[in-house]
Design a protein around this motif. Sequence first.
Motif, PDB file in Angstrom:
ATOM      1  N   ILE A 145       0.809  -1.218   0.000  1.00  0.00           N
ATOM      2  CA  ILE A 145       0.000   0.000   0.000  1.00  0.00           C
ATOM      3  C   ILE A 145       0.846   1.272   0.000  1.00  0.00           C
ATOM      4  O   ILE A 145       0.336   2.382  -0.083  1.00  0.00           O
ATOM      5  CB  ILE A 145      -0.964  -0.007   1.215  1.00  0.00           C
ATOM      6  CG1 ILE A 145      -2.201   0.864   0.973  1.00  0.00           C
ATOM      7  CG2 ILE A 145      -0.253   0.342   2.501  1.00  0.00           C
ATOM      8  CD1 ILE A 145      -3.184   0.298  -0.020  1.00  0.00           C
ATOM      9  N   SER A 146       2.183   1.129   0.064  1.00  0.00           N
ATOM     10  CA  SER A 146       3.056   2.294   0.119  1.00  0.00           C
ATOM     11  C   SER A 146       4.467   1.890  -0.276  1.00  0.00           C
ATOM     12  O   SER A 146       4.911   0.781   0.022  1.00  0.00           O
ATOM     13  CB  SER A 146       3.058   2.874   1.543  1.00  0.00           C
ATOM     14  OG  SER A 146       4.075   3.826   1.711  1.00  0.00           O
ATOM     15  N   VAL A 147       5.183   2.816  -0.945  1.00  0.00           N
ATOM     16  CA  VAL A 147       6.582   2.565  -1.290  1.00  0.00           C
ATOM     17  C   VAL A 147       7.309   3.908  -1.361  1.00  0.00           C
ATOM     18  O   VAL A 147       6.721   4.923  -1.734  1.00  0.00           O
ATOM     19  CB  VAL A 147       6.707   1.791  -2.634  1.00  0.00           C
ATOM     20  CG1 VAL A 147       6.101   2.580  -3.784  1.00  0.00           C
ATOM     21  CG2 VAL A 147       8.156   1.428  -2.942  1.00  0.00           C
ATOM     22  N   GLY A 148       8.562   3.932  -0.964  1.00  0.00           N
ATOM     23  CA  GLY A 148       9.335   5.165  -0.992  1.00  0.00           C
ATOM     24  C   GLY A 148      10.659   4.983  -1.694  1.00  0.00           C
ATOM     25  O   GLY A 148      11.174   3.863  -1.815  1.00  0.00           O
ATOM     26  N   TYR A 173       1.969   6.543  -1.830  1.00  0.00           N
ATOM     27  CA  TYR A 173       1.116   5.799  -0.897  1.00  0.00           C
ATOM     28  C   TYR A 173      -0.350   5.983  -1.253  1.00  0.00           C
ATOM     29  O   TYR A 173      -0.762   6.956  -1.890  1.00  0.00           O
ATOM     30  CB  TYR A 173       1.369   6.254   0.542  1.00  0.00           C
ATOM     31  CG  TYR A 173       1.024   7.710   0.785  1.00  0.00           C
ATOM     32  CD1 TYR A 173      -0.203   8.075   1.338  1.00  0.00           C
ATOM     33  CD2 TYR A 173       1.917   8.731   0.437  1.00  0.00           C
ATOM     34  CE1 TYR A 173      -0.529   9.418   1.543  1.00  0.00           C
ATOM     35  CE2 TYR A 173       1.608  10.060   0.635  1.00  0.00           C
ATOM     36  CZ  TYR A 173       0.386  10.395   1.181  1.00  0.00           C
ATOM     37  OH  TYR A 173       0.064  11.726   1.357  1.00  0.00           O
ATOM     38  N   HIS A 174      -1.156   5.016  -0.804  1.00  0.00           N
ATOM     39  CA  HIS A 174      -2.598   5.093  -1.014  1.00  0.00           C
ATOM     40  C   HIS A 174      -3.236   5.946   0.084  1.00  0.00           C
ATOM     41  O   HIS A 174      -2.742   6.011   1.209  1.00  0.00           O
ATOM     42  CB  HIS A 174      -3.203   3.685  -1.003  1.00  0.00           C
ATOM     43  CG  HIS A 174      -4.612   3.623  -1.505  1.00  0.00           C
ATOM     44  ND1 HIS A 174      -5.697   3.848  -0.691  1.00  0.00           N
ATOM     45  CD2 HIS A 174      -5.107   3.376  -2.749  1.00  0.00           C
ATOM     46  CE1 HIS A 174      -6.810   3.728  -1.412  1.00  0.00           C
ATOM     47  NE2 HIS A 174      -6.478   3.445  -2.658  1.00  0.00           N
ATOM     48  N   ILE A 181       3.186  11.583  -2.725  1.00  0.00           N
ATOM     49  CA  ILE A 181       2.245  11.284  -3.807  1.00  0.00           C
ATOM     50  C   ILE A 181       1.162  10.373  -3.237  1.00  0.00           C
ATOM     51  O   ILE A 181       1.395   9.182  -3.000  1.00  0.00           O
ATOM     52  CB  ILE A 181       2.948  10.602  -4.994  1.00  0.00           C
ATOM     53  CG1 ILE A 181       4.114  11.469  -5.497  1.00  0.00           C
ATOM     54  CG2 ILE A 181       1.946  10.342  -6.123  1.00  0.00           C
ATOM     55  CD1 ILE A 181       4.939  10.807  -6.590  1.00  0.00           C
ATOM     56  N   GLU A 182      -0.011  10.949  -2.996  1.00  0.00           N
ATOM     57  CA  GLU A 182      -1.122  10.190  -2.422  1.00  0.00           C
ATOM     58  C   GLU A 182      -2.084   9.782  -3.539  1.00  0.00           C
ATOM     59  O   GLU A 182      -2.559  10.618  -4.298  1.00  0.00           O
ATOM     60  CB  GLU A 182      -1.869  11.020  -1.378  1.00  0.00           C
ATOM     61  CG  GLU A 182      -3.036  10.275  -0.748  1.00  0.00           C
ATOM     62  CD  GLU A 182      -3.743  11.089   0.338  1.00  0.00           C
ATOM     63  OE1 GLU A 182      -3.202  11.160   1.454  1.00  0.00           O
ATOM     64  OE2 GLU A 182      -4.823  11.644   0.034  1.00  0.00           O
TER      65      GLU A 182
END
Length: 446
Positions: free
Chosen positions: A254-257, A264-265, A291-292
């Motif tokens: 649900i998220s990556v950096g 992320y969502h 970035i959502e």
Amino acid sequence: MQQFEVNFDGLVGPTHNYAGLSVGNVASQSNANAVSNPKEAAKQGLAKMKALADMGMQQGVLAPQERPDMAMLRRLGFSGTDAEVLEKAAKQAPQVFLACCSASSMWTANAATVSPGADTADGKIHFTPANLTNKFHRSLEPEVTGNILKATFADTAHFAHHKHLPDNEHFGDEGAANHTRLCSQYGESGVELFVYGRYAFDSSKPAPTRYPARQTMEACQAVARLHGLDEQRVVYIQQNPDVIDQGVFHNDVISVGNQNVLFYHQQAFLNTPAVLDEIKAKFGDNPLHFIEVPTSAVSVQDAVSTYLFNTQIITLPEGHMAIIAPSECEENAAVSEYLKTLTTLGSPIKEVKFFDVKQSMRNGGGPACLRLRVAMNDQQLAATNPNTLMNNALFARLNQWVDKHYRDRLSEQDLRDPQLLIESRTALDELTQIMQLGSVYPFQQG
């Protein structure tokens, strides 16, 4: 001094199979007992590794685990010859047997948590293998994972290795799948993000109710202490319990950096505004991109089924970032449309590259699951076992090795075949010679 982020991908093992062992992992359960293709799976993984190396990225390989885990089957009371142990276990305790045949070590994002020397008190890269206590089939991995990491990163002047956390769900640790790092440059001090699903010692705190929260706050804190991290550069984030109950079993679903980008969502975290404020405060004045992805653009279900966030974000030698995505993202209308828009938003992410990793996707893991990220400088890279670093010669040699040893069809019934065990051990013994790892497997240690 040059700085890199090196992706070490897990090499898919010769007994790659679909047993549907992971409750809370939708893809894993939906493909339970399907016939797998170990040869194709290994070649898909190798092709991705080689493609990234060809893009100018530093790329490494981590060896797979031995499966079936004969030492564990014997520990659980099955005795006799190897053939007898396999037959007894498959007949008397089929679910235990399948767990001891798990192919899950291919997802090296769960292998360990890694902190680069720029963040640690002693300037060394620190590794802590994940204990993976929430799932029996994954809890079999930490000891051999530790052996493989020590053989890959052996120089104690540059690398520090810790034993995995206690084998208890109070310290449930899923490794880098619940950890990421934000920084301006890989070689500069960064902010390490630890994502947890619940508090182990405080049941009054929010927690999921349908599926288990595999990572605890207490495990995150322990790893940060072991790695000598500055608490002013660490952020502990609780994953949204509702998305765990929707099948988001790890944060990297649900998220990556990557560097100064967090992708992320909308539903990823509990109390997102406070989380972002803390990251900003600890990151400092350098540019930072959040970035959502709104639910209205991509549902949680689409994010899970395509692994939109289980993509790799890499910084290419040209300076911009690219997303390495599974082909499922291209095939889903909503996700494909979002990714087309993403590259025009003015963030560092400028392109998307799609890869076929279906053998992994069917078992519950996307491109990001397949790799362990290690930020290092040129001296640390030079101290890494060179036989584990991808190049043309290693790519050709490993493909030859796969062609020689792997089957192109494997069913649940095949797992009890003693000949498969012999084939697998022969393959792994040869692999440790190719990669000069020494005796990392129990069968090699007598």
